[in-house]
Motif scaffolding. Structure first.
Motif, PDB file in Angstrom:
ATOM      1  N   VAL A 170     -32.010  33.689 -25.628  1.00  0.00           N
ATOM      2  CA  VAL A 170     -31.203  33.641 -24.403  1.00  0.00           C
ATOM      3  C   VAL A 170     -29.799  33.162 -24.749  1.00  0.00           C
ATOM      4  N   GLU A 171     -28.859  33.739 -24.034  1.00  0.00           N
ATOM      5  CA  GLU A 171     -27.471  33.283 -24.174  1.00  0.00           C
ATOM      6  C   GLU A 171     -26.849  33.365 -22.794  1.00  0.00           C
ATOM      7  N   ILE A 172     -26.287  32.267 -22.349  1.00  0.00           N
ATOM      8  CA  ILE A 172     -25.612  32.318 -21.050  1.00  0.00           C
ATOM      9  C   ILE A 172     -24.112  32.428 -21.294  1.00  0.00           C
ATOM     10  N   PHE A 173     -23.467  33.187 -20.428  1.00  0.00           N
ATOM     11  CA  PHE A 173     -22.038  33.435 -20.619  1.00  0.00           C
ATOM     12  C   PHE A 173     -21.183  32.619 -19.658  1.00  0.00           C
ATOM     13  N   THR A 174     -21.840  31.907 -18.789  1.00  0.00           N
ATOM     14  CA  THR A 174     -21.085  31.104 -17.821  1.00  0.00           C
ATOM     15  C   THR A 174     -21.914  29.898 -17.401  1.00  0.00           C
ATOM     16  N   THR A 175     -21.261  28.904 -16.932  1.00  0.00           N
ATOM     17  CA  THR A 175     -21.997  27.807 -16.289  1.00  0.00           C
ATOM     18  C   THR A 175     -21.410  27.665 -14.893  1.00  0.00           C
ATOM     19  N   HIS A 176     -22.302  27.416 -13.949  1.00  0.00           N
ATOM     20  CA  HIS A 176     -21.856  27.312 -12.568  1.00  0.00           C
ATOM     21  C   HIS A 176     -21.472  25.872 -12.210  1.00  0.00           C
ATOM     22  N   GLU A 177     -21.824  24.981 -13.088  1.00  0.00           N
ATOM     23  CA  GLU A 177     -21.464  23.579 -12.863  1.00  0.00           C
ATOM     24  C   GLU A 177     -20.117  23.319 -13.520  1.00  0.00           C
ATOM     25  N   TRP A 178     -19.302  22.513 -12.874  1.00  0.00           N
ATOM     26  CA  TRP A 178     -17.983  22.249 -13.440  1.00  0.00           C
ATOM     27  C   TRP A 178     -17.953  20.994 -14.294  1.00  0.00           C
ATOM     28  N   PHE A 179     -18.743  20.000 -13.905  1.00  0.00           N
ATOM     29  CA  PHE A 179     -18.572  18.713 -14.587  1.00  0.00           C
ATOM     30  C   PHE A 179     -19.726  18.316 -15.490  1.00  0.00           C
ATOM     31  N   ALA A 180     -20.877  18.945 -15.267  1.00  0.00           N
ATOM     32  CA  ALA A 180     -22.048  18.498 -16.020  1.00  0.00           C
ATOM     33  C   ALA A 180     -22.572  19.611 -16.919  1.00  0.00           C
ATOM     34  N   LYS A 181     -23.455  19.241 -17.825  1.00  0.00           N
ATOM     35  CA  LYS A 181     -24.141  20.236 -18.654  1.00  0.00           C
ATOM     36  C   LYS A 181     -25.052  21.047 -17.739  1.00  0.00           C
ATOM     37  N   PRO A 182     -25.176  22.330 -17.974  1.00  0.00           N
ATOM     38  CA  PRO A 182     -26.029  23.122 -17.092  1.00  0.00           C
ATOM     39  C   PRO A 182     -27.514  22.813 -17.302  1.00  0.00           C
ATOM     40  N   THR A 183     -28.278  22.909 -16.231  1.00  0.00           N
ATOM     41  CA  THR A 183     -29.735  22.821 -16.324  1.00  0.00           C
ATOM     42  C   THR A 183     -30.272  24.200 -15.949  1.00  0.00           C
ATOM     43  N   VAL A 184     -30.719  24.926 -16.988  1.00  0.00           N
ATOM     44  CA  VAL A 184     -31.136  26.311 -16.773  1.00  0.00           C
ATOM     45  C   VAL A 184     -32.644  26.362 -16.559  1.00  0.00           C
ATOM     46  N   ALA A 185     -33.036  27.162 -15.606  1.00  0.00           N
ATOM     47  CA  ALA A 185     -34.473  27.280 -15.309  1.00  0.00           C
ATOM     48  C   ALA A 185     -34.848  28.729 -15.045  1.00  0.00           C
ATOM     49  N   PHE A 186     -36.097  29.040 -15.350  1.00  0.00           N
ATOM     50  CA  PHE A 186     -36.645  30.361 -15.087  1.00  0.00           C
ATOM     51  C   PHE A 186     -37.727  30.176 -14.037  1.00  0.00           C
ATOM     52  N   ARG A 187     -37.791  31.099 -13.102  1.00  0.00           N
ATOM     53  CA  ARG A 187     -38.851  30.976 -12.092  1.00  0.00           C
ATOM     54  C   ARG A 187     -39.246  32.347 -11.571  1.00  0.00           C
ATOM     55  N   CYS A 188     -40.545  32.544 -11.384  1.00  0.00           N
ATOM     56  CA  CYS A 188     -41.040  33.747 -10.734  1.00  0.00           C
ATOM     57  C   CYS A 188     -41.488  33.361  -9.338  1.00  0.00           C
ATOM     58  N   ASN A 189     -41.399  34.301  -8.440  1.00  0.00           N
ATOM     59  CA  ASN A 189     -41.797  34.067  -7.050  1.00  0.00           C
ATOM     60  C   ASN A 189     -43.183  33.444  -6.962  1.00  0.00           C
ATOM     61  N   GLY A 190     -43.284  32.362  -6.238  1.00  0.00           N
ATOM     62  CA  GLY A 190     -44.581  31.729  -6.027  1.00  0.00           C
ATOM     63  C   GLY A 190     -45.031  30.831  -7.147  1.00  0.00           C
ATOM     64  N   ALA A 191     -44.208  30.702  -8.177  1.00  0.00           N
ATOM     65  CA  ALA A 191     -44.594  29.833  -9.296  1.00  0.00           C
ATOM     66  C   ALA A 191     -43.603  28.682  -9.420  1.00  0.00           C
ATOM     67  N   ASN A 192     -43.943  27.749 -10.257  1.00  0.00           N
ATOM     68  CA  ASN A 192     -43.057  26.611 -10.483  1.00  0.00           C
ATOM     69  C   ASN A 192     -41.894  26.999 -11.392  1.00  0.00           C
ATOM     70  N   LYS A 193     -40.856  26.234 -11.308  1.00  0.00           N
ATOM     71  CA  LYS A 193     -39.701  26.442 -12.197  1.00  0.00           C
ATOM     72  C   LYS A 193     -40.062  26.049 -13.625  1.00  0.00           C
ATOM     73  N   THR A 194     -39.539  26.792 -14.582  1.00  0.00           N
ATOM     74  CA  THR A 194     -39.667  26.388 -15.980  1.00  0.00           C
ATOM     75  C   THR A 194     -38.265  26.055 -16.463  1.00  0.00           C
ATOM     76  N   TYR A 195     -38.072  24.806 -16.850  1.00  0.00           N
ATOM     77  CA  TYR A 195     -36.747  24.411 -17.328  1.00  0.00           C
ATOM     78  C   TYR A 195     -36.596  24.793 -18.788  1.00  0.00           C
TER      79      TYR A 195
END
Ligand SMILES: *[C@@H]1O[C@H](CO)[C@@H](O)[C@H](O)[C@H]1NC(C)=O
Ligand SMILES: *[C@@H]1O[C@H](CO)[C@@H](O)[C@H](O)[C@H]1NC(C)=O
Length: 222
Positions: free
Chosen positions: A39-64
């Motif tokens: 995985v490679e992210i090209f942007t972060t949506h947070e301005w001041f903090a390190k990003p916390t990236v998570a994957f999630r499928c509908n109806g399941a828990n988030k995977t950080y």
């Protein structure tokens, strides 16, 4: 009765063939576990903090994805990390999944949301790329081995089908041979029994004949 036992000994090879057939029939129920490969992210949506990236499928828990903290840095995974596998796919149904960035100061941002399907995996690999957002590759070795619709490896499908048909033909031929052998054995046994019965009857007749002869002083046709 003696001969049903004899038949069951003859049936043993049939059992053996059936076991082999069951073993060779492709395991269509193997699980379709999806792991994150790169995985490679090209942007972060947070301005001041390190990003916390998570994957999630509908109806399941988030995977950080705890390791993914920098943009423009490719991350490669072994598939054995504590948070793997990401999800499991059903055979003929897609799952709606997404990659998110959890917000500390803002609501969660969405990198992308899409339908993840078994049939999208080519050679067990699927790449999801979204311009300016991320590029991720997912692995699912069993996804392409499915016999499902839109299978990207029809030749493999054909091979397994051919194998199954061959196994069925061989099993049928063997079963027929066994049935014929059993019937023939049964017939032979019946013939033998009949001969024995006839012999007994014949001897009895002889004795009776003798008795009659003794009693009446007549000779019989034997
Ligand atoms: C989500 O997580 C909670 C607590 O960690 C757990 O009890 C629950 O079973 C999980 N749900 C699924 C669908 O995995
Ligand atoms: C996405 O990442 C994979 C694996 O690192 C790479 O092979 C592929 O070229 C990348 N695709 C794009 C569009 O950057």
């Amino acid at each position: 009765m003696r001969w049903p036992l004899a038949i069951s000994t003859r049936r043993r090879p049939l059992l053996f063939v059936l076991l082999i057939a069951l073993y060779t029939i492709p395991r269509t129920f193997s699980s379709r576990l999806v792991t994150l490969d790169t995985v490679e992210i090209f942007t972060t949506h947070e301005w001041f903090a390190k990003p916390t990236v998570a994957f999630r499928c509908n109806g399941a828990n988030k995977t950080y994805l705890p390791d993914v903290t920098e943009a423009h840095t490719p991350y490669t995974f072994k598939g054995e990390e504590s948070w793997q596998p990401l999800t499991e796919l059903p055979e003929k149904k897609c799952k709606r999944c997404g990659l998110y960035e959890e917000g500390t100061f803002k609501p969660d941002a969405v990198f992308d949301e899409w339908e993840m399907c078994s049939s999208d995996f080519k050679g067990g690999k699927y790449t999801r790329f979204k311009e300016g957002q991320f590029n991720a590759t997912f692995l699912c070795p069993n996804c392409t081995a499915s016999t499902g619709h839109g299978n990207p490896r029809p030749s493999e499908d054909l091979e397994t089908k051919k194998t199954s048909i061959a196994v069925i033909i061989i099993a049928s031929v063997l079963a027929s041979v066994l049935v014929v052998t059993a019937l023939f054995g049964g017939f032979k046994y019946w013939q033998k029994k009949k001969r024995e019965r006839d012999q007994v009857r014949f001897l009895k007749l002889f004795e009776e004949g003798d008795d009659l002869e003794d009693e009446l002083g007549l000779s019989n046709e034997f």
